[in-house]
Design a protein around this motif. Structure first.
Motif, mmCIF file in Angstrom:
data_model
loop_
_atom_site.group_PDB
_atom_site.id
_atom_site.type_symbol
_atom_site.label_atom_id
_atom_site.label_comp_id
_atom_site.label_asym_id
_atom_site.label_seq_id
_atom_site.Cartn_x
_atom_site.Cartn_y
_atom_site.Cartn_z
ATOM 1 N N ALA A 1 0.853 -1.186 0.000
ATOM 2 C CA ALA A 1 0.000 0.000 0.000
ATOM 3 C C ALA A 1 0.889 1.235 0.000
ATOM 4 C CB ALA A 1 -0.895 -0.003 1.239
ATOM 5 N N ARG A 2 0.455 2.248 -0.671
ATOM 6 C CA ARG A 2 1.151 3.535 -0.690
ATOM 7 C C ARG A 2 0.404 4.450 0.272
ATOM 8 N NH1 ARG A 2 5.073 1.101 -2.886
ATOM 9 N NH2 ARG A 2 5.147 0.898 -5.119
ATOM 10 N N THR A 3 1.086 4.899 1.316
ATOM 11 C CA THR A 3 0.436 5.698 2.354
ATOM 12 C C THR A 3 1.200 6.981 2.611
ATOM 13 O OG1 THR A 3 -0.396 3.709 3.450
ATOM 14 C CG2 THR A 3 -0.344 5.713 4.761
ATOM 15 N N GLY A 4 0.457 8.060 2.793
ATOM 16 C CA GLY A 4 1.018 9.332 3.233
ATOM 17 C C GLY A 4 0.265 9.781 4.469
ATOM 18 N N VAL A 5 0.989 10.342 5.423
ATOM 19 C CA VAL A 5 0.382 10.821 6.663
ATOM 20 C C VAL A 5 0.660 12.308 6.799
ATOM 21 C CG1 VAL A 5 0.324 10.597 9.173
ATOM 22 C CG2 VAL A 5 0.736 8.577 7.751
ATOM 23 N N VAL A 6 -0.404 13.075 7.059
ATOM 24 C CA VAL A 6 -0.281 14.513 7.235
ATOM 25 C C VAL A 6 -0.819 14.859 8.628
ATOM 26 C CG1 VAL A 6 -0.935 16.775 6.333
ATOM 27 C CG2 VAL A 6 -0.680 14.832 4.769
ATOM 28 N N PRO A 7 0.029 15.418 9.490
ATOM 29 C CA PRO A 7 -0.448 15.764 10.827
ATOM 30 C C PRO A 7 -1.415 16.943 10.799
ATOM 31 C CG PRO A 7 1.827 16.478 10.547
ATOM 32 C CD PRO A 7 1.448 15.728 9.309
ATOM 33 N N ASP A 8 -2.358 16.926 11.706
ATOM 34 C CA ASP A 8 -3.311 18.020 11.878
ATOM 35 C C ASP A 8 -2.596 19.136 12.648
ATOM 36 O OD1 ASP A 8 -5.404 19.672 13.082
ATOM 37 O OD2 ASP A 8 -6.807 18.074 12.569
ATOM 38 N N THR A 9 -2.758 20.370 12.212
ATOM 39 C CA THR A 9 -2.078 21.484 12.875
ATOM 40 C C THR A 9 -2.540 21.688 14.314
ATOM 41 O OG1 THR A 9 -3.672 23.095 12.031
ATOM 42 C CG2 THR A 9 -1.672 22.731 10.728
ATOM 43 N N ARG A 10 -3.689 21.110 14.675
ATOM 44 C CA ARG A 10 -4.179 21.235 16.049
ATOM 45 C C ARG A 10 -3.461 20.298 17.008
ATOM 46 N NH1 ARG A 10 -10.327 20.142 14.832
ATOM 47 N NH2 ARG A 10 -9.254 18.641 13.499
ATOM 48 N N GLY A 11 -2.706 19.354 16.475
ATOM 49 C CA GLY A 11 -1.972 18.422 17.330
ATOM 50 C C GLY A 11 -2.875 17.382 17.961
ATOM 51 N N GLU A 12 -2.567 17.004 19.183
ATOM 52 C CA GLU A 12 -3.335 16.024 19.959
ATOM 53 C C GLU A 12 -3.464 14.687 19.247
ATOM 54 O OE1 GLU A 12 -6.993 17.624 21.480
ATOM 55 O OE2 GLU A 12 -6.032 19.497 22.069
ATOM 56 N N GLY A 13 -2.436 14.303 18.478
ATOM 57 C CA GLY A 13 -2.439 13.003 17.825
ATOM 58 C C GLY A 13 -3.316 12.892 16.599
ATOM 59 N N ARG A 14 -3.854 14.016 16.128
ATOM 60 C CA ARG A 14 -4.725 13.980 14.953
ATOM 61 C C ARG A 14 -3.882 13.928 13.675
ATOM 62 N NH1 ARG A 14 -7.027 18.626 17.841
ATOM 63 N NH2 ARG A 14 -9.057 18.085 18.686
ATOM 64 N N ALA A 15 -4.379 13.188 12.684
ATOM 65 C CA ALA A 15 -3.691 13.110 11.397
ATOM 66 C C ALA A 15 -4.648 12.631 10.315
ATOM 67 C CB ALA A 15 -2.506 12.152 11.488
ATOM 68 N N LEU A 16 -4.283 12.946 9.080
ATOM 69 C CA LEU A 16 -4.996 12.446 7.907
ATOM 70 C C LEU A 16 -4.058 11.490 7.197
ATOM 71 C CD1 LEU A 16 -7.383 12.637 5.835
ATOM 72 C CD2 LEU A 16 -6.003 14.378 4.678
ATOM 73 N N ARG A 17 -4.568 10.326 6.867
ATOM 74 C CA ARG A 17 -3.787 9.353 6.099
ATOM 75 C C ARG A 17 -4.476 9.145 4.756
ATOM 76 N NH1 ARG A 17 -2.286 4.462 10.348
ATOM 77 N NH2 ARG A 17 -1.430 5.826 11.942
ATOM 78 N N ALA A 18 -3.660 9.070 3.732
ATOM 79 C CA ALA A 18 -4.148 8.737 2.386
ATOM 80 C C ALA A 18 -3.433 7.461 1.973
ATOM 81 C CB ALA A 18 -3.852 9.864 1.414
ATOM 82 N N THR A 19 -4.208 6.430 1.653
ATOM 83 C CA THR A 19 -3.619 5.138 1.301
ATOM 84 C C THR A 19 -4.234 4.604 0.020
ATOM 85 O OG1 THR A 19 -3.347 4.638 3.656
ATOM 86 C CG2 THR A 19 -3.166 2.790 2.127
#
Length: 81
Positions: free
Chosen positions: A8-26
Motif C-alpha cells: 500500500a502507498r500511504t502518506g500521513v499529514v499531521p493536523d495542525t491542532r496536534g493532539e495526535g490527529r492526522a490524515l492518512r491517504a492510502t
C-alpha cells in the motif's frame, strides 16, 4: 504461482491542532480505491473511500488552493520542506 500483494502507498499529514490527529491517504490498488482516513493517535475515527477516477479532482482543489492563497512568507519552514 501466486503473486505477492502490492504494498500500500500511504502518506500521513499531521493536523495542525496536534493532539495526535492526522490524515492518512492510502492507495489500495488491490481493491481499486484510495482511502482517506482520519486518525486520533492510533485510532481510526473516520474513512472515505475514493474511486481513483475522483483523485484528480481532489488534487486539483489542493493545488488550486495553494496557487490562490498560500503565502510562503507566512509559512517559510513548511514551504522549504
Amino acid at each position: 504461482m501466486e503473486r505477492a500483494p502490492e504494498p500500500a502507498r500511504t502518506g500521513v499529514v499531521p493536523d495542525t491542532r496536534g493532539e495526535g490527529r492526522a490524515l492518512r491517504a492510502t492507495w489500495h490498488h488491490e481493491a481499486g480505491v484510495v482511502v482517506l482516513s482520519v486518525w486520533r493517535d492510533n485510532v481510526c475515527v473516520s474513512t472515505v473511500r475514493l474511486d481513483p477516477d475522483d483523485v484528480p479532482a481532489l488534487v486539483e482543489v489542493l493545488v488550486s488552493g495553494l496557487a490562490d492563497g498560500y503565502d510562503v512568507t507566512r509559512h517559510p519552514r513548511r514551504a522549504a520542506g
